[in-house]
Design an enzyme around this catalytic site. Structure first.
Site, PDB file in Angstrom:
ATOM      1  N   GLY A   1      50.642  62.448-109.273  1.00 39.43           N
ATOM      2  CA  GLY A   1      50.917  63.872-109.065  1.00 39.43           C
ATOM      3  C   GLY A   1      50.860  64.739-110.293  1.00 39.43           C
ATOM      4  O   GLY A   1      51.059  65.953-110.203  1.00 39.43           O
TER       5      GLY A   1
ATOM      6  N   CYS B   1      26.675  76.423 -93.749  1.00 48.13           N
ATOM      7  CA  CYS B   1      26.705  77.465 -92.731  1.00 48.13           C
ATOM      8  C   CYS B   1      28.162  77.745 -92.355  1.00 48.13           C
ATOM      9  O   CYS B   1      28.625  77.376 -91.278  1.00 48.13           O
ATOM     10  CB  CYS B   1      25.918  76.970 -91.538  1.00 48.13           C
TER      11      CYS B   1
ATOM     12  N   TYR C   1      38.948  64.353-106.428  1.00 45.53           N
ATOM     13  CA  TYR C   1      38.967  64.875-105.057  1.00 45.53           C
ATOM     14  C   TYR C   1      37.777  65.785-104.782  1.00 45.53           C
ATOM     15  O   TYR C   1      37.901  66.799-104.085  1.00 45.53           O
ATOM     16  CB  TYR C   1      40.297  65.585-104.757  1.00 45.53           C
TER      17      TYR C   1
HETATM   18  C1  LIG Z   1      50.869  57.622-102.783  1.00 45.05           C
HETATM   19  C2  LIG Z   1      50.043  58.383-103.738  1.00 45.05           C
HETATM   20  N1  LIG Z   1      49.965  57.944-104.997  1.00 45.05           N
HETATM   21  C3  LIG Z   1      49.209  58.585-105.913  1.00 45.05           C
HETATM   22  C4  LIG Z   1      48.516  59.726-105.581  1.00 45.05           C
HETATM   23  C5  LIG Z   1      47.707  60.368-106.655  1.00 45.05           C
HETATM   24  O1  LIG Z   1      48.099  61.642-106.904  1.00 45.05           O
HETATM   25  P1  LIG Z   1      47.422  62.457-108.095  1.00 45.05           P
HETATM   26  O2  LIG Z   1      45.969  62.393-107.883  1.00 45.05           O
HETATM   27  O3  LIG Z   1      47.954  63.804-107.911  1.00 45.05           O
HETATM   28  O4  LIG Z   1      47.855  61.837-109.359  1.00 45.05           O
HETATM   29  C6  LIG Z   1      48.595  60.243-104.280  1.00 45.05           C
HETATM   30  C7  LIG Z   1      47.940  61.508-103.925  1.00 45.05           C
HETATM   31  O5  LIG Z   1      48.566  62.554-103.961  1.00 45.05           O
HETATM   32  C8  LIG Z   1      49.365  59.537-103.325  1.00 45.05           C
HETATM   33  O6  LIG Z   1      49.438  59.947-102.078  1.00 45.05           O
HETATM   34  N1  LIG Z   2      42.970  66.019-102.065  1.00 48.34           N
HETATM   35  C1  LIG Z   2      44.005  66.744-102.745  1.00 48.34           C
HETATM   36  C2  LIG Z   2      45.032  65.848-103.332  1.00 48.34           C
HETATM   37  C3  LIG Z   2      45.609  64.900-102.338  1.00 48.34           C
HETATM   38  C4  LIG Z   2      46.263  63.813-103.018  1.00 48.34           C
HETATM   39  C5  LIG Z   2      46.417  62.586-102.161  1.00 48.34           C
HETATM   40  N2  LIG Z   2      47.733  62.428-101.632  1.00 48.34           N
HETATM   41  C6  LIG Z   2      43.403  67.673-103.766  1.00 48.34           C
HETATM   42  O1  LIG Z   2      42.222  67.761-103.873  1.00 48.34           O
HETATM   43  O2  LIG Z   2      44.102  68.377-104.458  1.00 48.34           O
END
Ligand SMILES: Cc1ncc(COP(=O)(O)O)c(C=O)c1O
Ligand SMILES: N[C@@H](CCCC[NH3+])C(=O)O
Length: 445
Positions: free
Chosen positions: A257, A369, A398
């Protein structure tokens, strides 16, 4: 590398340079040459940026003198080359599907260095994980607990599990990427006692060895408060499992996170947050007189995100007097759906004249589109010229992993760059690739 090199002064671009031709250089490679060699859209990863980030995480843990494991959350960007790189840098891998597990194992990552998440792991995925003998499974709910109990009895094989707790913590981030609140699809609800019930059940399940607890409060987080509250709550759960139930706890997994810088509006204190997380764990455990657990983190975005730059060719323009200027690129929500999904913001320059001064605002549109297919609203840029190549920063996480085939658009190619050389790590898809799974049409007579 060209001698006459300037470094772009904003923090967003800290790892790229501009050479004497005014071209952007990423990992010592000329972005224009990369485009000439590999086409567009092209996602370019600066290997050193990723390696440096991981090393910085290791250094924070080492300085704190605590046992730890860094598991790269492969959902951020999962390919063979990426799994290999993070493993080389001493990371384990967090997977959330059979596909991610298959990729990590195929990259040569030992099964024991892999753990599996997921709120609805299928029987097939759990069997794959058990047969491969991965390091741990993070149990998410009662359904999975029963399923794992049945499967491990069938295999007659023990497996390490961690319990995923929904700690009821609000992370200050986008609603769609907040995962730790009570009203979440992930994990056992702490407030209603589901966590304790699950832990008690675990004391009776012969093949599930519950070695710790896990929570993940969300993604793109900039402040420590949410982590601190989550750690307090997890420590209480840990104490209950360890001292009241006698579970063989040794791991506290605090998830990922850590926020990154997408634009100058963001100022991520990533390593400071990690240091504060470790401090919070130390305090929560020493105040409860518990031995320090092995602290696991699962960073995804913070490792892959800042290292990625996506290169597009600019195409059509539309200027609506007094309203807005649109500039379309040869990609869009198919390779980066993050603005459409979360209103994400990005910073961009033209790679072929990276230090040219902005002349106007241009909103960068994709080619799908779909009106919501936008990449950047109102970017300050020079007026576009034919042949311009748009470089969008901090697109390593992502993006490719969430890419789609909408409008039957093939997924981009991916290169890793380092010390002036580039390596193609994912081939560009072709139109033919898109039909690979279509069955041949029956002959009509
Ligand atoms: C369980 C879990 N661990 C780790 C992550 C990786 O999060 P981040 O990419 O924000 O470090 C996520 C995605 O939010 C997740 O769902
Ligand atoms: N996909 C998201 C983050 C999700 C993380 C997974 N739990 C993004 O692009 O910010």
């Amino acid at each position: 590398m060209a001698q006459d090199m300037t470094t772009i002064p904003t923090r967003v671009d800290a790892h790229v340079e501009i050479d004497a031709l005014h071209h952007l250089r990423i990992g010592g490679c000329d972005a224009v040459e990369l485009v000439n060699s590999y086409g567009t859209p092209l996602i370019v990863y600066d290997e050193d940026v990723m390696r440096r980030t991981i090393r910085a995480f290791h250094n924070v843990f080492r300085a704190a003198g605590v046992p730890y494991q860094i598991s790269y959350a492969s959902k951020a960007f999962c390919t063979l080359a990426m799994c290999q790189l993070v493993y080389e840098e001493g990371c384990g891998i967090d997977v959330v599907s059979g596909g991610e597990l298959h990729t990590a194992l195929s990259a040569g990552v030992p099964a024991k260095a892999i753990h599996m998440h997921g709120n609805n792991k299928t029987v097939e995925e759990l069997r794959y994980a058990l047969e491969a003998e991965i390091g741990a499974i993070i149990v998410d709910n009662f359904y999975e607990l029963n399923l794992l109990d049945e499967l491990t009895r069938e295999y007659g094989r023990e497996v390490d599990v961690l319990l995923r707790v929904a700690p009821g913590v609000e992370a200050h981030t986008h609603d769609f990427i907040a995962t730790g609140r009570q009203d979440s699809k992930f994990g056992f609800d702490l407030a209603s006692g589901q966590v304790q019930t699950a832990l008690r059940q675990l004391t009776d399940l012969p093949f599930l060895r519950c070695v710790g607890v896990h929570a993940h409060i969300g993604s793109q987080i900039f402040d420590i408060e949410g982590f601190q509250l989550m750690i307090e709550r997890l420590a209480e759960v840990y104490q209950y499992g360890l001292q009241k139930l006698g579970l063989p706890f040794r791991i506290l997994n605090v998830g990922g996170g850590f926020g990154i810088q997408y634009t100058d509006e963001d100022a991520p204190p990533t390593t400071e947050i990690l240091a504060a997380v470790i401090e919070a764990v130390k305090m929560a455990f020493s105040s409860r007189r518990m031995p320090l657990p092995t602290i696991w983190i699962e960073p995804g975005r913070s490792i892959a995100g800042p290292a990625g730059v996506t290169l597009y060719r600019v195409g059509s323009q539309k200027q609506i007097p007094g309203v807005r200027n649109y500039l379309a690129i040869d990609g869009g929500m198919t390779d980066n759906p993050r603005l459409a999904l979360y209103g994400a913001k990005y910073h961009a320059v033209y790679a072929n004249r990276a230090d040219a001064a902005p002349e106007d605002t241009w909103s960068i549109a994709g080619k799908c589109c779909e009106s919501g297919d936008m990449l950047i609203w109102d970017a300050a840029l020079p007026n576009p010229q034919p042949g311009d190549i748009l470089a969008v920063f901090a697109t390593g996480a992502y993006t490719y992993s969430m890419a789609s085939h909408y409008n039957r658009i093939p997924k981009p190619a991916v290169v890793f760059v380092r010390d002036g050389s580039a390596e193609l790590v994912v081939q560009r898809e072709t139109w033919a690739d898109l039909m690979r799974r279509d069955l041949p049409l029956p002959k009509r007579t």
